[in-house]
Design a protein around this motif. Sequence first.
Motif, short mmCIF file in Angstrom:
data_model
loop_
_atom_site.label_atom_id
_atom_site.label_comp_id
_atom_site.label_asym_id
_atom_site.label_seq_id
_atom_site.Cartn_x
_atom_site.Cartn_y
_atom_site.Cartn_z
N ASN A 219 19.19 -14.94 -105.82
CA ASN A 219 19.28 -16.07 -104.89
C ASN A 219 18.58 -17.30 -105.46
O ASN A 219 19.10 -18.42 -105.38
CB ASN A 219 18.65 -15.68 -103.56
N ALA B 289 18.94 -13.88 -97.91
CA ALA B 289 19.49 -13.03 -96.86
C ALA B 289 20.99 -13.30 -96.76
O ALA B 289 21.52 -14.19 -97.42
CB ALA B 289 18.81 -13.32 -95.53
N ASN B 290 21.68 -12.49 -95.93
CA ASN B 290 23.15 -12.54 -95.83
C ASN B 290 23.76 -12.31 -97.22
O ASN B 290 24.72 -12.96 -97.60
CB ASN B 290 23.62 -13.87 -95.25
N ASN C 216 12.41 -7.17 -91.52
CA ASN C 216 13.71 -7.59 -92.02
C ASN C 216 14.62 -6.38 -92.18
O ASN C 216 14.32 -5.45 -92.93
CB ASN C 216 13.54 -8.30 -93.37
N ARG D 62 32.20 -5.84 -94.86
CA ARG D 62 31.27 -6.51 -95.76
C ARG D 62 30.44 -5.53 -96.57
O ARG D 62 30.03 -5.81 -97.68
CB ARG D 62 30.34 -7.44 -94.99
N VAL E 289 24.29 -5.22 -96.06
CA VAL E 289 23.85 -6.61 -96.18
C VAL E 289 22.39 -6.75 -95.76
O VAL E 289 21.95 -6.15 -94.78
CB VAL E 289 24.74 -7.53 -95.30
N TRP F 47 19.83 -8.61 -93.86
CA TRP F 47 20.09 -9.40 -92.66
C TRP F 47 18.79 -9.84 -91.98
O TRP F 47 18.59 -9.68 -90.80
CB TRP F 47 20.96 -8.58 -91.70
N GLU G 170 18.91 -19.38 -88.66
CA GLU G 170 18.82 -17.95 -88.34
C GLU G 170 19.74 -17.57 -87.19
O GLU G 170 20.29 -16.47 -87.15
CB GLU G 170 17.37 -17.61 -87.99
#
Length: 384
Positions: free
Chosen positions: A212, A223-224, A251, A259, A262, A264, A370
């Motif tokens: 990321n 995230a995601n 988390n 998908r 993940v 999230w 969020e």
Amino acid sequence: MPEYLTPGVYVEEVSTGARPIEEVGTTTAAFLGLAPDAGARPGEALAVNNWRDFLRIYGGQAGVSTPLSHAVSGFFLNGGRRAWVVNTGPGRGFEEGLRALSAVDEIAMVAAPGETDPAIQDLLLTHCELLGTCFAILDGPAEAADLSRLIRVASLPAGDADGEPGGQRARESERGHGGLYFPHLVVRDPFDSSKLVTVAPSGHVAGMFALNDTRRGVFKAPANMVVRGALGLSQRLTDAEQAVLNPAGVNVIRMFTGRGIVLWGARTLAPSASEWRYVPVRRLFIMVEESIRRGTQWVVFEPNDERLWKSIRRDVGAFLTLLWRNGALQGATPEQAFFVKCDAETNTPDEIAAGRVVIEVGLAPVRPAEFVIFRIGQTSAEMP
């Protein structure tokens, strides 16, 4: 000034621009745990740049999987590029290992894969809080039949939560120097691809942090994102269950139809009302603080006057302007995004006499979206 004795034309090169402040790296992780070869370089901090490096140093020929080996494998699989590893050996020497890591200034993330003991998690959080330059990625238990145990702040020794070892959450971190991830992942054993094993998520999460940061920047919430290599979860959670965990700073890793698996969540272990409750905000400030510290070393022992203050404002301002342009700070203009104050007001005669130069910096960081809310209602068709 040079001394000129002979008539003629002389050329002098002078620096007129800002001294560049470079962003420090945020993608290097550190892992502590028992290596496949328990006797391989115990207590030493060694760098590995890929999975082969790890196998060569820590006895991959033994073919023995440990939480440490799963974490390092998951880190590189999910986009990590460089890690430091400490084999704690059979004696579980985490304090010694953290002291070894303290000498390495490039580390931005620290994890002890599979360790849910609050005492060890407290060591990691304290290490990151004292250094102020890294973020602790902590593992929750593999499963939690009673989610209230998971979200409880640990005030008891390990194993005292109704006899359930690791059933309580790590302590809060007032300034958000750590995050907790739950549940565990089902992956293929890196030593035997035909075998499925359940592993702690911290190594995979650290790799996702690194990926990321490389693709988007440390200011973007890690995230995601799909967890590479994850084939299942030790416990599947519902929206209602995550609604209990998310405000408590846990988390969650979820499985979504279409998908896959993940990540999230992007909360730290700071209190829910804290300004440090989001992972990207905490990690952005860590990066900015360390970048400015390293990039202003030239200031030490310079004459403490208006010329120095102006140079500091110029250099730090140029660095923060670049961050704003890259989307790390809020505001339509640099003036709305940050301020840098270094003048006679912050540097009083008493401060100057004490040998100090004081710079005040304020940032308006972007925060993750969020909760995305669409307000939908009915309306009647307009009459002609």
